[in-house]
Each structure stands twice: as structure tokens, then as C-alpha cells.
Enzyme design. Structure first.
Site, PDB file in Angstrom:
ATOM      1  N   HIS A  42     120.658  -8.251 102.730  1.00  0.00           N
ATOM      2  CA  HIS A  42     120.770  -7.258 101.662  1.00  0.00           C
ATOM      3  C   HIS A  42     119.931  -6.002 101.870  1.00  0.00           C
ATOM      4  O   HIS A  42     119.995  -5.084 101.068  1.00  0.00           O
ATOM      5  CB  HIS A  42     120.391  -7.886 100.319  1.00  0.00           C
TER       6      HIS A  42
HETATM    7  C1  UD1 Z   1     115.545  -5.751  95.289  1.00  0.00           C
HETATM    8  C2  UD1 Z   1     114.151  -5.472  95.871  1.00  0.00           C
HETATM    9  C3  UD1 Z   1     114.005  -6.198  97.208  1.00  0.00           C
HETATM   10  C4  UD1 Z   1     114.317  -7.668  97.064  1.00  0.00           C
HETATM   11  C5  UD1 Z   1     115.729  -7.821  96.456  1.00  0.00           C
HETATM   12  C6  UD1 Z   1     116.126  -9.252  96.265  1.00  0.00           C
HETATM   13  C7  UD1 Z   1     113.188  -3.247  95.370  1.00  0.00           C
HETATM   14  C8  UD1 Z   1     112.883  -1.937  95.935  1.00  0.00           C
HETATM   15  N1  UD1 Z   1     113.974  -4.051  96.138  1.00  0.00           N
HETATM   16  O1  UD1 Z   1     116.513  -5.210  96.169  1.00  0.00           O
HETATM   17  O2  UD1 Z   1     112.668  -6.073  97.648  1.00  0.00           O
HETATM   18  O3  UD1 Z   1     114.274  -8.281  98.331  1.00  0.00           O
HETATM   19  O4  UD1 Z   1     115.724  -7.148  95.180  1.00  0.00           O
HETATM   20  O5  UD1 Z   1     117.432  -9.329  95.794  1.00  0.00           O
HETATM   21  O6  UD1 Z   1     112.735  -3.577  94.295  1.00  0.00           O
HETATM   22  N2  UD1 Z   1     122.996  -5.296  91.702  1.00  0.00           N
HETATM   23  C9  UD1 Z   1     123.917  -5.990  90.976  1.00  0.00           C
HETATM   24  N3  UD1 Z   1     123.466  -6.942  90.102  1.00  0.00           N
HETATM   25  C10 UD1 Z   1     122.144  -7.228  89.945  1.00  0.00           C
HETATM   26  C11 UD1 Z   1     121.220  -6.505  90.687  1.00  0.00           C
HETATM   27  C12 UD1 Z   1     121.647  -5.557  91.566  1.00  0.00           C
HETATM   28  O7  UD1 Z   1     125.106  -5.770  91.089  1.00  0.00           O
HETATM   29  O8  UD1 Z   1     121.814  -8.125  89.141  1.00  0.00           O
HETATM   30  C13 UD1 Z   1     123.463  -4.292  92.681  1.00  0.00           C
HETATM   31  C14 UD1 Z   1     123.535  -2.907  92.113  1.00  0.00           C
HETATM   32  O9  UD1 Z   1     124.600  -2.275  92.707  1.00  0.00           O
HETATM   33  C15 UD1 Z   1     122.251  -2.274  92.581  1.00  0.00           C
HETATM   34  C16 UD1 Z   1     122.057  -2.932  93.920  1.00  0.00           C
HETATM   35  O10 UD1 Z   1     122.569  -4.248  93.759  1.00  0.00           O
HETATM   36  O11 UD1 Z   1     122.349  -0.899  92.637  1.00  0.00           O
HETATM   37  C17 UD1 Z   1     120.651  -2.991  94.386  1.00  0.00           C
HETATM   38  O12 UD1 Z   1     119.794  -3.587  93.398  1.00  0.00           O
HETATM   39  P1  UD1 Z   1     118.234  -3.208  93.353  1.00  0.00           P
HETATM   40  O13 UD1 Z   1     117.560  -3.983  92.288  1.00  0.00           O
HETATM   41  O14 UD1 Z   1     118.072  -1.731  93.332  1.00  0.00           O
HETATM   42  O15 UD1 Z   1     117.719  -3.650  94.769  1.00  0.00           O
HETATM   43  P2  UD1 Z   1     117.995  -4.919  95.685  1.00  0.00           P
HETATM   44  O16 UD1 Z   1     118.788  -4.482  96.855  1.00  0.00           O
HETATM   45  O17 UD1 Z   1     118.513  -6.076  94.893  1.00  0.00           O
END
Ligand code: UD1
Length: 381
Positions: free
Chosen positions: A207
Site C-alpha cells: 500500500h
Molecule cells: C496510512 C498510514 C501508513 C500506514 C497505513 C496502514 C499515514 C501517512 N499513512 O496509510 O503509515 O501504514 O495507513 O493502512 O498516516 N481509504 C479508504 N478507506 C479507509 C482508509 C483509506 O478507502 O478506511 C483510501 C482512501 O482513498 C485514502 C487512501 O486509502 O485516500 C489512503 O488512506 P490514508 O489514511 O491517507 O493513508 P494509507 O495509505 O492508508
């Protein structure tokens, strides 16, 4: 009153043993969920699997750019802190929720405890590295998982009396749930059980922006994962970010996506060894731990999984150029291989053919980290 902050998937399992110990000591606490992760499988499933109490306060922030997400968490969390005036806030790990809440508390002169302090990849292109550096600078209690972390903090000028080497809370949770996880039934559901045993399979998680946000890199990685899939089944619980990218880049055909959680799921679609990576929805804690504990090989770009495979003795290939957890390479079962296709394939095949040496368990990864943390806190408050 202690505020326990969690926001993203890798935070929830770190909270569990701390909550247990606080309850034992009859210390008052509240769980604050920032809402950074909000999908059922990314959040609720973990509370349910771990039997964690429902969050007392939910900030409901959701996704956004780094600045949007961090700023919105700060605005909402500050209001709660001003109203409730906790005696301490505790943050875990290195996600945006961690730094956002630590910063709010520090400016309100509320003591901050950081669990998993001092880890450094020395790579400031990783958002998590920025989060770690800043959180540690403004924390009052820095709880570390390994001696590398202690050294990193001293080098950055953190006074020694603030640093407490306590071990790894995520491993506390793993050790408590392992036997239960093994009985989760996930192996059977995926058709990986044969003749009373488990067939060799690989488990993938992917991811990180550096692996999934560029179409060429993502395609190259799936090229090699599909080569491995011709040898053994490769199971990939797909993170929502990665699923979005695969769709955007027209690469979803690289995986055979099946909804294993659907009531009418028929595992015969996996029989006869699918020759592509099998994508499934993200798994809850117990189902994932079950798959990880019995895998012949784990391929990941996660931080925590490098540590969990070390405890389980399962070989792990980390698709990154560096790790903030070098103890998993030195003492554990982790190999940092970057995202070069040839290197990944060579190392994967070598491990599948020859196995790896059994390694050591890092110091204090013994299931008692949370107990040490809460002892230190009860002495101070
Ligand atoms: C975040 C953490 C990362 C961790 C990861 C575990 C930061 C900077 N990054 O990354 O360190 O390893 O979580 O998963 O805090 N999304 C969904 N549903 C959700 C959550 C996210 O669809 O419940 C999608 C959205 O499109 C979002 C993208 O995933 O924009 C990224 O989510 P985000 O929380 O920004 O970062 P992660 O890549 O999950």
C-alpha cells in the site's frame, strides 16, 4: 485521565494491550478515534476482533491530502482536549493521526506519551518518517521497541530520562491472539488446507505510495508477483488505496479479485491453482494473523508486518529500499529487497527452495511491553 489516540489500521492492535493494563490498574482512559481509517474492514473489524471497547470519542475526519487530514484532526482534537483536559495523551506508531494529536497536546501543555518512539528509516520521502521525527521531539514519554530506537533518540538530543525501552506492544497483542487466530478458518475458506495440512502459499500486502502510486512500478511489481503465483498460490488482501490505483491504472486484470467475505463465496474458484495473484478484501486482525502465521512467505511493504513475521518465524520480503525496523533484519526473518523485479524473484525462489535460518526474538518482545508502559505511568502520575 489518559487519552488513547488511534486513527489508522496499524494503531488499533497497539492500543489493545495498553487498554487491558490500564483497566487492570484502574486508571481512567478514553479512546479517541480520529477516523483516519473509516472502512469497516480497516477499522471496525479490528475493534470487534480484539474486543476493544468502542471509541469514546470519534472525530470522523476521513481521507484527504496530508495537510487536510492532519489539520482537520488537529482542529477537532484540540476542541476535545480543551473541553476534557486529559492528564496525558498517548499516541502510537507513525501515522498522520499520531503527529496531529501529539502537536495539539504539546501546545496545550498536556504531557504526550509516544509508543513505538525512535524508529528511523532515515528516508524523509516517507510521510511516516516526518511523523516520527516530529512526534518524538515533542513527547514527554518515549516508549521504544528496540535498542536502535534508543540510540536514534539520544542522537537527536532527547534526554535519556524520557526514553523507556519497554518492548513491542504489537507483539503483546499477537502473542495473546495467536492460538485463537489459527482457528479462524481462513485457511479452509481459501482452500489452502489439503490432506490434514496446509499447502505452501505466499501472502502479500502492498500500500505504500512509493510502490502503488506509479503505474509503471505497480505493473512491474505485479509482473513478478504473478510469476511467483505460477509456483504457489499468492493471496493478497487488497488495501483500499491499492485497489483504487489498480482500477485507475487499468491494472485490475493483474489480479484475480474474489470477494471471500461474501456469504455465497465459493472457494472452488481458487482450486486448480489460479495462476494469478488472488486479491481479496482487507481482512480483520484474526483472519490476517491466521494467514500470516501459516504462510511459506510474506511479501510486504508494511512496517508492522516485518515485526510480526519475525516473531512468527515466517520469512518476509520487504519491498522497500530501507526499513525503520533493522532489528527484524539483523535478528529476525526480514529481507529488505526494494522493488527491483529480479531481486524480488530471486530471493522469493531461494526462500521457497531453501528456507531460512531460524533467528532470534528481539529483546523484550515478550508480551509484557504494555505492562512495563503502564508501570512507568503509574509511578509518574
Ligand atoms: C496510512 C498510514 C501508513 C500506514 C497505513 C496502514 C499515514 C501517512 N499513512 O496509510 O503509515 O501504514 O495507513 O493502512 O498516516 N481509504 C479508504 N478507506 C479507509 C482508509 C483509506 O478507502 O478506511 C483510501 C482512501 O482513498 C485514502 C487512501 O486509502 O485516500 C489512503 O488512506 P490514508 O489514511 O491517507 O493513508 P494509507 O495509505 O492508508
Amino acid at each position: 485521565m489518559v487519552f488513547l489516540v488511534a486513527g489508522a489500521r496499524p494503531n488499533f492492535m497497539k492500543l489493545y494491550p495498553i487498554v487491558e493494563e490500564l483497566m487492570k490498574e484502574k486508571m481512567k482512559y478514553r479512546i479517541i478515534h480520529t477516523g483516519q481509517h473509516y472502512d469497516k474492514e480497516m477499522s471496525d473489524a479490528f475493534f470487534k476482533d480484539l474486543g476493544l471497547p468502542e471509541p469514546d470519542i470519534h472525530l470522523g475526519i476521513g481521507s484527504g491530502t496530508h495537510a487536510e487530514q492532519t489539520a482537520q484532526i488537529m482542529i477537532a482534537f484540540e476542541k476535545v482536549c480543551i473541553k476534557e483536559r486529559p492528564d496525558l495523551i498517548m499516541v502510537v506508531g507513525d501515522v498522520n493521526s499520531t503527529v496531529a494529536c501529539a502537536l495539539v497536546a504539546a501546545k496545550l501543555l498536556i504531557p504526550v506519551a509516544h509508543v513505538e518512539a525512535g524508529l528511523r528509516s532515515f528516508d524523509r520521502t516517507m510521510p511516516e518518517e516526518i511523523n516520527r521525527l516530529l512526534t518524538d521531539q515533542i513527547s514527554d514519554f518515549l516508549f521504544t521497541t528496540c535498542e536502535d530506537a534508543n540510540r536514534n533518540l539520544i542522537r537527536e538530543g532527547i534526554p535519556e530520562e524520557k526514553i523507556h525501552f519497554v518492548g513491542n506492544v504489537m507483539i503483546d497483542t499477537l502473542l495473546k491472539h495467536l492460538e485463537m487466530a489459527k482457528k479462524s478458518g481462513m485457511i479452509e475458506r481459501l482452500g489452502l488446507a489439503r490432506d490434514g495440512g496446509v499447502i505452501a502459499y505466499a501472502l502479500i500486502t502492498l500500500h505504500r505510495p512509493s510502490n502503488v502510486d506509479d503505474p509503471r512500478t505497480l505493473k512491474k511489481i505485479f509482473g513478478v508477483l504473478n510469476e511467483i503465483a505460477r509456483k504457489i498460490p499468492v493471496i493478497f488482501p487488497v488495501h483500499p488505496r491499492t485497489l483504487k490505483r489498480l482500477q485507475e491504472f487499468g491494472l485490475k486484470g493483474q489480479i484475480n479479485y474474489v470477494d471471500v467475505s461474501a456469504a455465497n463465496f465459493d472457494k472452488s474458484c481458487l482450486d486448480g491453482r489460479p495462476l494469478r495473484v488472488v486479491g481479496i478484501p482487507p481482512l480483520g486482525y484474526l483472519n490476517f494473523l491466521c494467514l500470516m502465521s501459516k504462510a511459506a512467505l510474506v511479501i510486504t511493504d508494511s512496517g508492522g508486518i516485518q515485526e510480526e513475521t519475525t516473531i512468527l518465524g515466517v520469512p518476509c520480503l520487504t519491498l522497500r529500499n530501507n526499513t525503520e525496523r533493522p532489528v527484524t533484519v539483523r535478528e529476525g526473518t526480514n529481507f529488505v529487497v526494494g522493488n527491483d523485479a529480479r531481486r524480488i524473484k530471486e530471493k522469493a525462489l531461494d526462500i521457497l527452495e531453501n528456507g531460512i535460518r531460524r533467528r532470534r526474538i528481539p529483546k523484550y518482545w515478550d508480551g509484557k511491553a504494555a505492562e512495563r508502559i503502564v508501570k512507568i505511568l503509574t509511578k509518574s502520575f
